[in-house]
Motif scaffolding. Sequence first.
Motif, short mmCIF file in Angstrom:
data_model
loop_
_atom_site.label_atom_id
_atom_site.label_comp_id
_atom_site.label_asym_id
_atom_site.label_seq_id
_atom_site.Cartn_x
_atom_site.Cartn_y
_atom_site.Cartn_z
N ARG A 1 -17.16 33.97 28.96
CA ARG A 1 -16.44 32.83 29.55
C ARG A 1 -14.96 32.89 29.23
NH1 ARG A 1 -21.08 29.58 27.71
NH2 ARG A 1 -22.48 29.66 29.49
N ARG A 2 -14.50 33.93 28.61
CA ARG A 2 -13.10 34.11 28.22
C ARG A 2 -12.60 32.90 27.41
NH1 ARG A 2 -9.23 36.12 32.53
NH2 ARG A 2 -10.00 34.41 33.80
N PRO A 3 -13.12 32.77 26.18
CA PRO A 3 -12.79 31.58 25.39
C PRO A 3 -11.37 31.61 24.83
CG PRO A 3 -14.18 33.07 24.12
CD PRO A 3 -14.07 33.67 25.50
N VAL A 4 -10.80 30.43 24.74
CA VAL A 4 -9.57 30.22 23.98
C VAL A 4 -9.97 29.22 22.90
CG1 VAL A 4 -7.22 29.34 24.06
CG2 VAL A 4 -8.17 30.57 26.03
N VAL A 5 -9.91 29.65 21.64
CA VAL A 5 -10.41 28.83 20.55
C VAL A 5 -9.25 28.00 19.98
CG1 VAL A 5 -11.49 28.92 18.25
CG2 VAL A 5 -12.19 30.54 20.04
N MET B 1 -11.52 30.61 32.26
CA MET B 1 -11.27 30.46 30.83
C MET B 1 -11.88 29.15 30.34
SD MET B 1 -7.42 31.83 30.12
CE MET B 1 -6.72 31.27 31.66
N ARG B 2 -12.23 29.17 29.08
CA ARG B 2 -12.84 27.99 28.49
C ARG B 2 -12.18 27.71 27.15
NH1 ARG B 2 -18.97 26.85 29.15
NH2 ARG B 2 -18.01 26.72 31.19
N VAL B 3 -11.79 26.44 26.93
CA VAL B 3 -11.25 26.08 25.62
C VAL B 3 -12.41 25.64 24.74
CG1 VAL B 3 -9.80 24.42 24.38
CG2 VAL B 3 -8.98 25.46 26.52
N MET B 4 -12.47 26.19 23.54
CA MET B 4 -13.49 25.78 22.57
C MET B 4 -12.78 25.26 21.33
SD MET B 4 -15.97 29.14 22.88
CE MET B 4 -17.48 28.39 22.27
N LYS B 5 -12.86 23.96 21.09
CA LYS B 5 -12.16 23.37 19.95
C LYS B 5 -13.14 23.08 18.81
CE LYS B 5 -10.76 19.73 17.40
NZ LYS B 5 -11.54 18.64 16.81
N PHE B 6 -12.78 23.54 17.63
CA PHE B 6 -13.61 23.30 16.45
C PHE B 6 -12.81 22.49 15.44
CE2 PHE B 6 -15.30 27.06 18.45
CZ PHE B 6 -16.68 26.90 18.34
N GLY B 7 -13.41 21.43 14.92
CA GLY B 7 -12.71 20.55 13.99
C GLY B 7 -12.82 21.03 12.55
N GLY B 8 -12.30 20.21 11.65
CA GLY B 8 -12.19 20.56 10.24
C GLY B 8 -13.50 20.95 9.58
N THR B 9 -14.60 20.22 9.89
CA THR B 9 -15.85 20.57 9.20
C THR B 9 -16.38 21.92 9.69
OG1 THR B 9 -17.07 19.22 10.77
CG2 THR B 9 -16.59 18.21 8.66
#
Length: 443
Positions: free
Chosen positions: A30-34, A1-9
Amino acid sequence: MRVMKFGGTSVGDPTRIANLCDIVSHSLQRRPVVVVSAASKVTDMLLTAARHAKDGRVDPSPIESRVTALLSAFDLDPSLVHREFVGLRESLEAIAARAEATPELLDAVASYGERISVRSTAAILRKRGVDAVHADAFDLGMLTDANFGGAEPLLESADLLRAGVAALVEQGKVPVVTGFIGRTLDGRVTTLGRGGSDYSAAILGAAIHADEIEIWTDVPGVMSADPRVAPDARTIPVLSFHEAAELAYFGAKVLHPKTIHPAVKRGIPVRVKNTFEPDHPGTVITAEGDRDARGVRALAHKRGIRSVNVVSTRMLLAHGFLAKIFEVFARHRVVVDLVSTSEVSVSCTVDKDDGLDGAVRELRTYGDVTVTNDLALVCVIAAGLLEDPKPCARVFAVLAEENIPAQLLSMGASAINLSLLVPDAHAERAVKALHRALFSEPS
Ligand code: ASP
Ligand code: MG
């Protein structure tokens, strides 16, 4: 699993959201966790609405308009977040009713930015063929203490989060999880502090034993210097936790060390990636970093610094003198960064003036005090500074060539950091020249 973090912009306008969807679609194997933040400005708008509510004005409409505009760009109906707007209004009304915005109510209000963001982002991802499902982190197990405004996750969160996320991922879903927020054991919503979504991503990544945590931003990873100042700045491919921590002081482009600690401690790499260049590897931060790294690794600078110098002949051989001086700063809540001492004097930097006048007045009882304004802090991160004299020699040679005087040196507190002050007016010239000299050839 992969964490994908996206910020405010990255969730702040339709083009960027579409880009986020493309990035997530390309990572499905990659089985993402957003993890997402609130859309840019929304947290500030929520806190402003809370302030107005305290004065009796309950008006969530600016936030509603912002969210509705984003959703309508994807032909989505605002009813998608109807319940969140009802909840937001209730929290604002609670503030108005007591004419007070308690930390608990402020967290409740602030939480809606992320709660709205996950619902919108998951719906948009679904429209684009990704089997996404939104989740409020607290429903997956993000339990925290009751320190509203800066809550810390409880130890038991890890197991709960692991099970909560696994249940979704095993059904083939892509969870889209709120950054920034959690809940106390007795069910009250908390926030982890401003900018807390990176921390959420690291906690979640550590809990689910992710193979990597990606922090998606709009810069090409961690750069060897500020590219606006040193145009030849480049992305640093690998950074150690310590290097990242030393650089963190210099601004938002680098993750706060507290943020990534949960991941690094478990040996999970944290990678800073650029949404505008998704195939670029960016910068990966690991516990060890690049073991083969030699010489200068990065430059950072911070302008608008002032220094305080206290000279006291009484300091000579006096025990407890430094303690007295720093006790004065502490009492006046002045943050001290660099410190340098001689036998009869102490110099240190402070980067804001709140409380400084009071502190200076008191310090005058111990000796002569001079405050120097308009300085800039330049920090050189280099491998093995304590064994290799060359990086230091080169730094001073460049400053000499440029005729830029340095003061208040600090080296040795950390094996990788040499910091010094230069006149603010010469800061950018110093960084540019240092970068050109130190990065053009192996040092
Ligand atoms: N939305 C929150 C803030 O603006 C958390 C974050 O963006 O990381 O502080
Ligand atoms: Mg941030």
